[in-house]
Scaffold this motif. Sequence first.
Motif, PDB file in Angstrom:
ATOM      1  N   TYR A  67       0.829  -1.208   0.000  1.00 30.00           N
ATOM      2  CA  TYR A  67       0.000   0.000   0.000  1.00 30.00           C
ATOM      3  C   TYR A  67       0.864   1.260   0.000  1.00 30.00           C
ATOM      4  N   LEU A  68       1.924   1.246   0.786  1.00 28.62           N
ATOM      5  CA  LEU A  68       2.790   2.424   0.864  1.00 28.62           C
ATOM      6  C   LEU A  68       4.008   2.326  -0.057  1.00 28.62           C
ATOM      7  N   HIS A  69       4.210   1.146  -0.634  1.00 32.40           N
ATOM      8  CA  HIS A  69       5.339   0.930  -1.553  1.00 32.40           C
ATOM      9  C   HIS A  69       4.827   0.147  -2.771  1.00 32.40           C
ATOM     10  N   PRO A  70       4.012   0.769  -3.597  1.00 28.54           N
ATOM     11  CA  PRO A  70       3.395   0.042  -4.712  1.00 28.54           C
ATOM     12  C   PRO A  70       4.404  -0.564  -5.691  1.00 28.54           C
ATOM     13  N   SER A  71       5.588  -0.007  -5.785  1.00 30.31           N
ATOM     14  CA  SER A  71       6.591  -0.560  -6.709  1.00 30.31           C
ATOM     15  C   SER A  71       7.150  -1.898  -6.217  1.00 30.31           C
ATOM     16  N   ALA A  72       6.859  -2.257  -4.972  1.00 32.47           N
ATOM     17  CA  ALA A  72       7.353  -3.524  -4.430  1.00 32.47           C
ATOM     18  C   ALA A  72       6.552  -4.723  -4.933  1.00 32.47           C
ATOM     19  N   LYS A  73       5.351  -4.474  -5.447  1.00 29.73           N
ATOM     20  CA  LYS A  73       4.511  -5.576  -5.917  1.00 29.73           C
ATOM     21  C   LYS A  73       5.214  -6.326  -7.046  1.00 29.73           C
ATOM     22  N   LEU A  74       5.198  -7.649  -6.955  1.00 26.57           N
ATOM     23  CA  LEU A  74       5.802  -8.484  -7.997  1.00 26.57           C
ATOM     24  C   LEU A  74       4.841  -8.634  -9.166  1.00 26.57           C
ATOM     25  N   SER A  75       5.346  -8.454 -10.362  1.00 31.50           N
ATOM     26  CA  SER A  75       4.526  -8.677 -11.551  1.00 31.50           C
ATOM     27  C   SER A  75       4.449 -10.177 -11.832  1.00 31.50           C
ATOM     28  N   GLU A  76       3.514 -10.556 -12.678  1.00 31.01           N
ATOM     29  CA  GLU A  76       3.408 -11.967 -13.064  1.00 31.01           C
ATOM     30  C   GLU A  76       4.705 -12.440 -13.718  1.00 31.01           C
ATOM     31  N   LYS A  77       5.293 -11.587 -14.540  1.00 32.72           N
ATOM     32  CA  LYS A  77       6.551 -11.923 -15.216  1.00 32.72           C
ATOM     33  C   LYS A  77       7.668 -12.148 -14.191  1.00 32.72           C
ATOM     34  N   GLU A  78       7.749 -11.284 -13.187  1.00 30.76           N
ATOM     35  CA  GLU A  78       8.774 -11.439 -12.145  1.00 30.76           C
ATOM     36  C   GLU A  78       8.567 -12.725 -11.347  1.00 30.76           C
ATOM     37  N   ILE A  79       7.326 -13.048 -11.055  1.00 33.24           N
ATOM     38  CA  ILE A  79       7.037 -14.304 -10.348  1.00 33.24           C
ATOM     39  C   ILE A  79       7.465 -15.485 -11.203  1.00 33.24           C
ATOM     40  N   GLU A  80       7.211 -15.423 -12.502  1.00 30.32           N
ATOM     41  CA  GLU A  80       7.648 -16.485 -13.411  1.00 30.32           C
ATOM     42  C   GLU A  80       9.170 -16.616 -13.416  1.00 30.32           C
ATOM     43  N   ILE A  81       9.870 -15.496 -13.459  1.00 34.80           N
ATOM     44  CA  ILE A  81      11.338 -15.504 -13.468  1.00 34.80           C
ATOM     45  C   ILE A  81      11.874 -16.133 -12.178  1.00 34.80           C
ATOM     46  N   ILE A  82      11.326 -15.722 -11.053  1.00 34.99           N
ATOM     47  CA  ILE A  82      11.766 -16.271  -9.760  1.00 34.99           C
ATOM     48  C   ILE A  82      11.462 -17.763  -9.686  1.00 34.99           C
ATOM     49  N   ASN A  83      10.250 -18.151 -10.086  1.00 35.81           N
ATOM     50  CA  ASN A  83       9.880 -19.570 -10.052  1.00 35.81           C
ATOM     51  C   ASN A  83      10.776 -20.411 -10.952  1.00 35.81           C
ATOM     52  N   SER A  84      11.100 -19.884 -12.108  1.00 36.55           N
ATOM     53  CA  SER A  84      11.978 -20.599 -13.033  1.00 36.55           C
ATOM     54  C   SER A  84      13.362 -20.804 -12.414  1.00 36.55           C
ATOM     55  N   TRP A  85      13.904 -19.763 -11.809  1.00 38.46           N
ATOM     56  CA  TRP A  85      15.209 -19.874 -11.157  1.00 38.46           C
ATOM     57  C   TRP A  85      15.153 -20.873 -10.005  1.00 38.46           C
ATOM     58  N   ILE A  86      14.095 -20.822  -9.222  1.00 40.50           N
ATOM     59  CA  ILE A  86      13.953 -21.749  -8.092  1.00 40.50           C
ATOM     60  C   ILE A  86      13.870 -23.186  -8.583  1.00 40.50           C
ATOM     61  N   GLU A  87      13.049 -23.437  -9.597  1.00 42.40           N
ATOM     62  CA  GLU A  87      12.916 -24.800 -10.128  1.00 42.40           C
ATOM     63  C   GLU A  87      14.251 -25.309 -10.663  1.00 42.40           C
ATOM     64  N   SER A  88      14.957 -24.479 -11.399  1.00 38.31           N
ATOM     65  CA  SER A  88      16.271 -24.855 -11.915  1.00 38.31           C
ATOM     66  C   SER A  88      17.242 -25.139 -10.770  1.00 38.31           C
ATOM     67  N   ALA A  89      17.258 -24.266  -9.778  1.00 38.23           N
ATOM     68  CA  ALA A  89      18.154 -24.443  -8.632  1.00 38.23           C
ATOM     69  C   ALA A  89      17.821 -25.719  -7.866  1.00 38.23           C
ATOM     70  N   MET A  90      16.543 -25.988  -7.667  1.00 40.87           N
ATOM     71  CA  MET A  90      16.138 -27.191  -6.918  1.00 40.87           C
ATOM     72  C   MET A  90      16.574 -28.466  -7.651  1.00 40.87           C
ATOM     73  N   LYS A  91      16.397 -28.487  -8.961  1.00 42.33           N
ATOM     74  CA  LYS A  91      16.825 -29.657  -9.747  1.00 42.33           C
ATOM     75  C   LYS A  91      18.337 -29.874  -9.612  1.00 42.33           C
ATOM     76  N   ARG A  92      19.079 -28.787  -9.745  1.00 46.86           N
ATOM     77  CA  ARG A  92      20.541 -28.898  -9.693  1.00 46.86           C
ATOM     78  C   ARG A  92      21.028 -29.237  -8.293  1.00 46.86           C
ATOM     79  N   LEU A  93      20.340 -28.761  -7.262  1.00 44.43           N
ATOM     80  CA  LEU A  93      20.737 -29.083  -5.891  1.00 44.43           C
ATOM     81  C   LEU A  93      20.460 -30.544  -5.546  1.00 44.43           C
ATOM     82  N   LYS A  94      19.470 -31.151  -6.202  1.00 41.94           N
ATOM     83  CA  LYS A  94      19.149 -32.561  -5.958  1.00 41.94           C
ATOM     84  C   LYS A  94      20.197 -33.489  -6.542  1.00 41.94           C
ATOM     85  N   ASP A  95      20.776 -33.095  -7.681  1.00 37.96           N
ATOM     86  CA  ASP A  95      21.757 -33.953  -8.362  1.00 37.96           C
ATOM     87  C   ASP A  95      23.046 -34.095  -7.603  1.00 37.96           C
TER      88      ASP A  95
END
Length: 159
Positions: free
Chosen positions: A131-159
Amino acid sequence: MKKALIILMAIYSGNIFSHGSEKHDELETKKQKEKNDNSLIINLGEEYKGQIKPIFARSCFDCHSQKTNYPWYYNLPYIKDMIDKDISDALSHIDFTNDFPFVGHGTPQSDLTYIKKSINEFRMPPKSYQYLHPSAKLSEKEIEIINSWIESAMKRLKD
């Protein structure tokens, strides 16, 4: 007396120069695994710095790092205590100050799982902060980017 001294020196020097029960091949395998693990963490950290950190800096660092940019209203009565408590609580969950791997509740995997769940359920950043920092809201694209990095990192950490 000389014989006793020679025997003691022989036993002592044998202990100094022996390898004990260590096996070189097991030690080398362990060292190589640690080196590979460290290299993986370093690589994931570099990917984090280039792609994810700028997003987190804008949306998360004020509460989840030691790099807080306090707002103009921080010194108002009661507000300071409220903000300090929020930051303390946030840091107790996860701290992004020193990049990946983060300081959190457990392993890098559990921290990544926590982040993914938090952003996908739109719990972070909190609505009250947005509410006081509207620029902090994550866009759908940013959520996709973060999720993609997390999924990649999780796969590589399992190996």
